[in-house]
Design a protein around this motif. Structure first.
Motif, PDB file in Angstrom:
ATOM      1  N   LYS A  58       6.101   3.640  -3.170  1.00 61.66           N
ATOM      2  CA  LYS A  58       6.158   2.176  -3.143  1.00 61.66           C
ATOM      3  C   LYS A  58       7.576   1.667  -2.880  1.00 61.66           C
ATOM      4  O   LYS A  58       7.753   0.476  -2.617  1.00 61.66           O
ATOM      5  N   PHE A  59       8.582   2.527  -2.946  1.00 60.19           N
ATOM      6  CA  PHE A  59       9.948   2.075  -2.665  1.00 60.19           C
ATOM      7  C   PHE A  59      10.663   2.979  -1.664  1.00 60.19           C
ATOM      8  O   PHE A  59      11.886   3.071  -1.653  1.00 60.19           O
ATOM      9  N   GLY A  60       9.880   3.633  -0.790  1.00 61.56           N
ATOM     10  CA  GLY A  60      10.488   4.395   0.286  1.00 61.56           C
ATOM     11  C   GLY A  60      10.630   5.867   0.021  1.00 61.56           C
ATOM     12  O   GLY A  60      11.279   6.583   0.799  1.00 61.56           O
ATOM     13  N   GLY A  61      10.022   6.365  -1.059  1.00 59.51           N
ATOM     14  CA  GLY A  61      10.006   7.789  -1.330  1.00 59.51           C
ATOM     15  C   GLY A  61       8.737   8.437  -0.804  1.00 59.51           C
ATOM     16  O   GLY A  61       7.912   7.789  -0.157  1.00 59.51           O
ATOM     17  N   PRO A  62       8.540   9.721  -1.095  1.00 60.75           N
ATOM     18  CA  PRO A  62       7.358  10.422  -0.592  1.00 60.75           C
ATOM     19  C   PRO A  62       6.104  10.100  -1.394  1.00 60.75           C
ATOM     20  O   PRO A  62       6.173   9.765  -2.577  1.00 60.75           O
ATOM     21  N   ALA A  70       0.834  -1.194   0.000  1.00 58.05           N
ATOM     22  CA  ALA A  70       0.000   0.000   0.000  1.00 58.05           C
ATOM     23  C   ALA A  70       0.871   1.247   0.000  1.00 58.05           C
ATOM     24  O   ALA A  70       0.682   2.162  -0.815  1.00 58.05           O
ATOM     25  N   THR A  71       1.823   1.278   0.904  1.00 59.16           N
ATOM     26  CA  THR A  71       2.819   2.351   0.925  1.00 59.16           C
ATOM     27  C   THR A  71       3.951   1.906   1.836  1.00 59.16           C
ATOM     28  O   THR A  71       3.735   1.138   2.774  1.00 59.16           O
ATOM     29  N   THR A  72       5.133   2.364   1.544  1.00 53.14           N
ATOM     30  CA  THR A  72       6.294   2.011   2.349  1.00 53.14           C
ATOM     31  C   THR A  72       6.689   3.181   3.240  1.00 53.14           C
ATOM     32  O   THR A  72       6.489   4.342   2.884  1.00 53.14           O
ATOM     33  N   PRO A  73       7.258   2.901   4.401  1.00 49.19           N
ATOM     34  CA  PRO A  73       7.780   3.993   5.228  1.00 49.19           C
ATOM     35  C   PRO A  73       8.839   4.786   4.476  1.00 49.19           C
ATOM     36  O   PRO A  73       9.565   4.240   3.632  1.00 49.19           O
ATOM     37  N   LEU A  74       8.917   6.053   4.769  1.00 50.05           N
ATOM     38  CA  LEU A  74       9.895   6.914   4.117  1.00 50.05           C
ATOM     39  C   LEU A  74      11.306   6.481   4.511  1.00 50.05           C
ATOM     40  O   LEU A  74      11.621   6.335   5.699  1.00 50.05           O
ATOM     41  N   ARG A  75      12.149   6.256   3.524  1.00 51.98           N
ATOM     42  CA  ARG A  75      13.532   5.867   3.786  1.00 51.98           C
ATOM     43  C   ARG A  75      14.317   7.033   4.396  1.00 51.98           C
ATOM     44  O   ARG A  75      14.086   8.197   4.036  1.00 51.98           O
ATOM     45  N   PRO A  76      15.262   6.750   5.284  1.00 53.12           N
ATOM     46  CA  PRO A  76      16.082   7.829   5.838  1.00 53.12           C
ATOM     47  C   PRO A  76      16.794   8.644   4.763  1.00 53.12           C
ATOM     48  O   PRO A  76      16.938   9.865   4.884  1.00 53.12           O
ATOM     49  N   GLU A  77      17.237   7.977   3.710  1.00 54.12           N
ATOM     50  CA  GLU A  77      17.933   8.697   2.630  1.00 54.12           C
ATOM     51  C   GLU A  77      17.005   9.689   1.943  1.00 54.12           C
ATOM     52  O   GLU A  77      17.415  10.788   1.571  1.00 54.12           O
TER      53      GLU A  77
END
Length: 348
Positions: free
Chosen positions: A167-171, A11-18
């Protein structure tokens, strides 16, 4: 308080630290990317560096990347005004523009007899089933697969590709359309001529920076074997569920799937009831695609694979992430199985 475990990465991924770090840095740029002064040039330079980063991650050329507000806008830009065919397993953003007449087999695989007139997803968001993209394919939605399975645009077979950052840790609210090399595209949003005349409107500098940073980090994880570990956790979960409940159906299991996705059918137990039961036990999971304004309904994807309406309404999707642990997977099974036993006893 019940600890929360997030198992809804499709559904959505958590925002990556990078991505977070890149976005915070971008917030300090005050200029409009279309302005010619130093502040504007700095913002424009960040967009172009981000475009280059994403192109490198995708195996594309910088000039082939069009930044959008997400995969839905990218799909409209790629598909509107074209007579393309799709299968019922595609995302609603694709089916809004394509004719849903391509056949889907019981394992979730789609046949496109004429790829030049077809749009075909790389991976399904509900089942995780992967498709082989045929040479000459008009458009592919790579949203769920990017960063989880190998993909390079220049060998994928797809002419255009649609993607979404969250879907890959972006906004959320950031995406892109990847074009064939040298392809001319008429803008649907007209105005100031941004994005090389292909998508008007001032670019979202902060979101673009986060998208590019997340893509680079996601591809690093893929190369480091992170998703191979996730696939092992998925298999542990499925084995635990099957061992106790032989009625469990794992949709698409005979096909190649995303390493993180299990779509579980439990006959007689409605998907929305399962979601609520697991939510109360501290687990965030889904009954299917999350892109229907919060609606819960019988899965069109599962029906297209030949399941009847009764079973199609009994789906639970568990989608793991790079940081999911074996302890979390086993805790989910330990919570799910007693709830299933309780449901079966009530139905008896």
């Amino acid at each position: 308080m019940t600890p929360r475990t997030y198992l809804d990465h499709n559904a959505t991924t958590p925002l990556r630290p990078e991505a977070r770090a890149a976005m915070l840095a971008a917030m300090d740029l005050v200029g409009n990317p279309s302005s010619v002064h130093a502040e504007g040039r700095a913002a424009k330079a960040l967009i172009e560096r981000s475009r280059e980063t994403l192109a490198e991650a995708l195996g594309a050329t910088r000039s082939d990347i069009v930044f959008t507000s997400g995969a839905t806008e990218a799909a409209a830009l790629a598909l509107a005004g074209r007579d393309l065919h799709a299968a019922e397993v595609e995302h609603e953003a694709v089916l809004a523009w394509a004719t849903p007449d391509l056949p889907t087999d019981p394992d979730g695989r789609v046949t496109a007899a004429d790829p030049a007139t077809a749009t075909l997803q790389l991976a399904n968001s509900e089942t995780g089933v992967l498709q082989d993209l045929p040479p000459g394919l008009a458009v592919s939605d790579i949203t769920q697969g990017l960063g989880r399975v190998p993909y390079a645009h220049d060998w994928s077979g797809a002419g255009m590709a649609i993607l979404s950052a969250h879907k890959f840790g972006g906004p959320k609210g950031a995406g892109a359309l990847v074009l064939p090399r040298g392809h001319h595209l008429d803008a649907r949003l007209k105005g100031g001529g941004q994005e090389m005349g292909r998508r008007a409107g001032t670019e979202n500098v902060v979101a673009v920076a986060g998208l590019a940073a997340a893509a680079r980090a996601a591809l690093r994880d893929l190369a480091d074997g992170v998703w191979e570990r996730v696939a092992q956790l998925r298999d542990i979960l499925e084995a635990a569920l099957e061992a106790e409940d032989p009625d469990t159906i794992l949709v698409g299991r005979r096909s190649r799937r995303l390493p993180n996705t299990s779509l579980i059918l439990t006959p007689g137990w409605k998907g929305e009831t399962q979601v609520m039961a697991m939510d109360l036990r501290g687990f965030a999971v889904s009954a299917g695609s999350a892109c229907s304004s919060g609606k819960v309904r019988t899965s069109r994807v599962i029906r297209a694979m030949g399941f009847d309406d009764g079973l199609s309404g009994c789906a639970l999707r568990v989608s793991l992430g790079p940081d999911t642990t074996e302890e979390e997977v086993l805790r989910f099974a330990d919570a799910f199985l007693p709830a299933r036993r309780k449901q079966r006893s009530r139905a008896a």
